[in-house]
Design an enzyme around this catalytic site. Structure first.
Site: not given
Ligand SMILES: NC(=O)c1ccc[n+]([C@@H]2O[C@H](COP(=O)([O-])OP(=O)(O)OC[C@H]3O[C@@H](n4cnc5c(N)ncnc54)[C@H](O)[C@@H]3O)[C@@H](O)[C@H]2O)c1
Length: 426
Positions: A212, A266
């Site tokens: 990744k 990311c």
């Molecule tokens: N956004 C993208 O396009 C994308 C693509 C590939 C990978 N990722 C990876 O996926 C992961 C998530 O990314 P995202 O964009 O969805 O993040 P985000 O910030 O949109 O979502 C994360 C959510 O988790 C919640 N949260 C945090 N701690 C928590 C806990 N202890 N219990 C319950 N909820 C909790 C937050 O309030 C938030 O709503 C990251 O590691 C990111 O690198 C994201």
């Protein structure tokens, strides 16, 4: 989990850009899904059938998941006890010093360790530094008394979707399941096969974590190379986009696109996650990060050169920035280069106005945003910006400067002093 991998109860931890669509997919595939999210306002909105993120198809698909009774959101950890599978989708950002902040992941893992039962499958979808899944399995062992690989199963299953295409890519992208044991990988593969139509591959959790991070580092380094080509285009007086198009006619060359910078949750962070646990690194990846981080400042140089050419003192200049999101047709402003650019010019100019059709708190229309302004800087390639009538907009401006940070303008519009990243021909 049912033996068929098609039935069972799932908890998705973190309902953000990745967690909410994932929860919706599992719910619409027939699983009973509880979404656990710490932000109460997000929970309430989702339970009322409304999405808190902008994404094509999300409203219909969420409504179906909620109406079927298969999806419910909660902030109560008591509601995610004894699930068959836990899918962790929390953020893994960088701290100010560019080291990973794994506190969200650790908190999520602690919540899961308290809630899970013998036999549960724990999936980490979040992007994490190499070796993290194994460390998190140990943390669960310490907190739950369960034995990893025997009493519970654990997998890193990285997410590769692109905002704007999430629901298509969730189905058709290929997926990797990196288990702490082969059985863990197999369980996860079976579970995701309920909606994934792309290819699936099984490996170890550390290989999966590295894969990744390699993918995003590959893109970041290649964008940095394209940005360096753009700098050179200014030296040689050529249009880098013409040069790139021609170079890409070579059967084994695929030059990326230069621009005002690299943003989002990311790409700016993943190269740092890849390097973090390493004993040493070798310079290239870090240098690429620096090149990409310098692009808002390069854009500032283009703007200030234009102001100088037209004798507009920067301290009198009103600058309109079109686009705050880090990518086209998205509302996501995380690590947006537009913000870095605004921070870089704010103290040097009279005023900064902004317009982004997807982001709140900006001007109500593009016309309102450019009225009386001295320069427009395009920072996001929203589709809407590609068909703007620049000459008409120019009539509303005090001075007509257009700086294109995203190559949305093919031909410099008449009556403007035009500068663009990589447009050494203008
Ligand atoms: N956004 C993208 O396009 C994308 C693509 C590939 C990978 N990722 C990876 O996926 C992961 C998530 O990314 P995202 O964009 O969805 O993040 P985000 O910030 O949109 O979502 C994360 C959510 O988790 C919640 N949260 C945090 N701690 C928590 C806990 N202890 N219990 C319950 N909820 C909790 C937050 O309030 C938030 O709503 C990251 O590691 C990111 O690198 C994201």
């Amino acid at each position: 989990m049912g033996k068929d991998g098609q039935s069972g109860e799932i908890a998705v931890i973190g309902l953000g850009y990745i967690g909410l669509p994932t929860a919706i997919m599992f719910a619409n595939a027939g699983f009973r899904v509880t979404g656990y999210e710490v932000r109460k306002e997000v929970v309430d909105k989702i339970n009322s059938g409304k999405a808190h993120i902008v994404e094509p198809e999300i409203e219909e698909l969420l409504a179906r998941a909620i109406e079927s009774g298969n999806l419910r959101a909660t902030s109560d950890p008591g509601e995610i006890r004894d699930k068959d599978a836990y899918i962790i989708c929390v953020q893994t950002p960088l701290r100010k010093d560019k080291t990973p902040d794994l506190s969200y992941l650790e908190n999520a893992v602690k919540t899961v360790a308290k809630a899970m039962k013998k036999g549960s499958l724990v999936v980490i979808e979040s992007t994490v530094p190499p070796l993290t899944t194994v460390k998190m399995a140990k943390l669960i062992e310490e907190l739950s008394g369960l034995k990893a690989g025997e009493d519970f199963h654990m997998v890193h299953a990285p997410e590769r979707v692109m905002p704007g295409r999430i629901f298509k890519e969730l189905v058709y992208n290929s997926r990797i399941f990196g288990g702490i044991t082969p059985e863990s990988s197999e369980m996860a593969e079976k579970l995701y096969r309920s909606f994934v139509r792309g290819q699936t591959f099984k490996t170890s959790s550390t290989v999966s974590e590295v894969v990744k991070l390699m993918e995003n580092t590959f893109r970041d380094v290649n964008i940095a190379l394209a940005n360096e080509f753009a700098f050179l285009a200014h030296q040689y007086g050529i249009n880098v986009f013409e040069a790139i198009e021609l170079a890409n006619t070579h059967p084994r060359v695929r030059v990326h696109r230069p621009g005002i910078g690299v943003g989002g949750h990311c790409l700016p962070k993943d190269p740092h996650l890849l390097l973090w646990p390493a004993r040493e690194d070798f310079g290239l990846i870090r240098l690429a990060r620096e090149v990409n981080d310098s692009m808002p400042l390069f854009t500032k140089d283009l703007l200030f050169a234009a102001l100088k050419e037209l004798n507009v003192p920067p301290e009198d200049a009103v600058v309109t920035v079109l686009g705050l999101a880090y990518k086209g047709d998205s509302d996501d402003t995380r690590n947006s280069p537009a913000k870095a650019f605004i921070d870089a010019i704010r103290d040097d100019v009279k005023a900064v106005k902004t317009y982004d059709p997807y982001v709140g708190g900006t001007s109500g229309s593009v016309e309102e945003a450019v009225e009386g302004s001295d320069a427009i800087v395009v920072a996001t390639d929203h589709t809407e910006f590609k068909s703007l009538n620049w000459e008409e907009l120019g009539k509303l401006m005090r001075t007509r400067i257009l700086v294109d940070g995203r190559h949305v303008v093919e031909e410099p519009p008449r009556g403007f002093l035009f500068k663009g990243i990589g447009r050494g021909d203008c």
